[in-house]
Write an enzyme that holds these catalytic residues in place. Sequence first.
Site, mmCIF file in Angstrom:
data_model
loop_
_atom_site.group_PDB
_atom_site.id
_atom_site.type_symbol
_atom_site.label_atom_id
_atom_site.label_comp_id
_atom_site.label_asym_id
_atom_site.label_seq_id
_atom_site.Cartn_x
_atom_site.Cartn_y
_atom_site.Cartn_z
ATOM 1 N N GLU A 89 -37.918 -6.586 -113.004
ATOM 2 C CA GLU A 89 -38.225 -7.597 -114.013
ATOM 3 C C GLU A 89 -36.925 -8.097 -114.639
ATOM 4 O O GLU A 89 -36.278 -7.369 -115.388
ATOM 5 C CB GLU A 89 -39.142 -7.022 -115.094
ATOM 6 C CG GLU A 89 -39.479 -8.015 -116.206
ATOM 7 C CD GLU A 89 -40.037 -9.331 -115.667
ATOM 8 O OE1 GLU A 89 -39.363 -10.375 -115.839
ATOM 9 O OE2 GLU A 89 -41.121 -9.310 -115.052
ATOM 10 N N ASP A 116 -32.240 -9.965 -109.807
ATOM 11 C CA ASP A 116 -32.960 -10.661 -108.747
ATOM 12 C C ASP A 116 -33.588 -9.672 -107.766
ATOM 13 O O ASP A 116 -32.896 -8.833 -107.187
ATOM 14 C CB ASP A 116 -31.968 -11.579 -108.020
ATOM 15 C CG ASP A 116 -32.620 -12.510 -107.027
ATOM 16 O OD1 ASP A 116 -33.782 -12.283 -106.656
ATOM 17 O OD2 ASP A 116 -31.949 -13.481 -106.620
ATOM 18 N N ASP A 138 -43.931 -16.789 -111.642
ATOM 19 C CA ASP A 138 -43.695 -18.143 -112.147
ATOM 20 C C ASP A 138 -44.123 -19.144 -111.079
ATOM 21 O O ASP A 138 -43.631 -19.109 -109.955
ATOM 22 C CB ASP A 138 -42.212 -18.314 -112.471
ATOM 23 C CG ASP A 138 -41.928 -19.553 -113.304
ATOM 24 O OD1 ASP A 138 -42.583 -20.588 -113.067
ATOM 25 O OD2 ASP A 138 -41.057 -19.490 -114.178
ATOM 26 N N ARG A 213 -51.631 -8.898 -120.321
ATOM 27 C CA ARG A 213 -51.707 -9.839 -121.438
ATOM 28 C C ARG A 213 -51.665 -11.282 -120.947
ATOM 29 O O ARG A 213 -52.370 -12.143 -121.471
ATOM 30 C CB ARG A 213 -50.562 -9.565 -122.419
ATOM 31 C CG ARG A 213 -50.857 -8.423 -123.370
ATOM 32 C CD ARG A 213 -49.666 -8.040 -124.220
ATOM 33 N NE ARG A 213 -48.697 -7.272 -123.433
ATOM 34 C CZ ARG A 213 -47.650 -6.649 -123.951
ATOM 35 N NH1 ARG A 213 -47.424 -6.724 -125.252
ATOM 36 N NH2 ARG A 213 -46.828 -5.958 -123.181
#
EC number: 2.1.1.33
Length: 233
Positions: A89, A116, A138, A213
């Site tokens: 992360e 990365d 993303d 979440r």
Amino acid sequence: MTEESHPLRGAGNFFGRRHGKPLRSHQKNLFEDLLPRLKINVENPAPQDLRTLFEAKVDAVRLEIGFGGGEHLHHETGRYPQTGFIGVEPFINGMAKMLAALDGEPRSNLRLYDEDATAVLDWLPDASLSGIDLFYPDPWHKRRHWKRRFVSDANLDRFARVLKPGAKFRFASDIEHYVNWTLQHCRRHPAFDWQAEGPSDWNHAYEGWPGTRYEAKAFREGRRAAYLTFIRR
């Protein structure tokens, strides 16, 4: 794997901003004290037996790319204590949440990386992983940014190299275009088979799924998720 044999890393990072809200003092301390003990050093050669990376005695190793706040990863490490997990992360605030969870409930079967994910993939030995999870990455909505999506031909080649035959690549997203994008890329890749017989296979969450979440926010806003599973041939 040699530097010369690495697939191209593409134009730019696969992730966006690295930092959100300022870290509190305790979070900063965790970055200084806890993360260095758990972080993988990809500058050193990877052990041929990845199980030796972990303090716990483990039978298999899985990778989660972009674990967000760490809800799923922390859940899985507790659920499968005999499996080693590598979590990646790059978003600092997400890593801070994971470190806080580990400060309260440590895991001896977990290693972390905060840059990365392709660096980890290129570092791993061939056929060393029993699974790869990529949840709610993303989506890079704008067409000119699609090349930054993590699911790409080059990264699927990376997945194919490090996954054992029969291992799973799992992908979840609430963005329909990215779901279709992933299906198209994986179904045309020679190393992967889509494990699905009907809508229930992708409309329902994985067994034991704790939710995240981000996912809860997507549901509140009226978006539905798809849960895809691909098998390494």
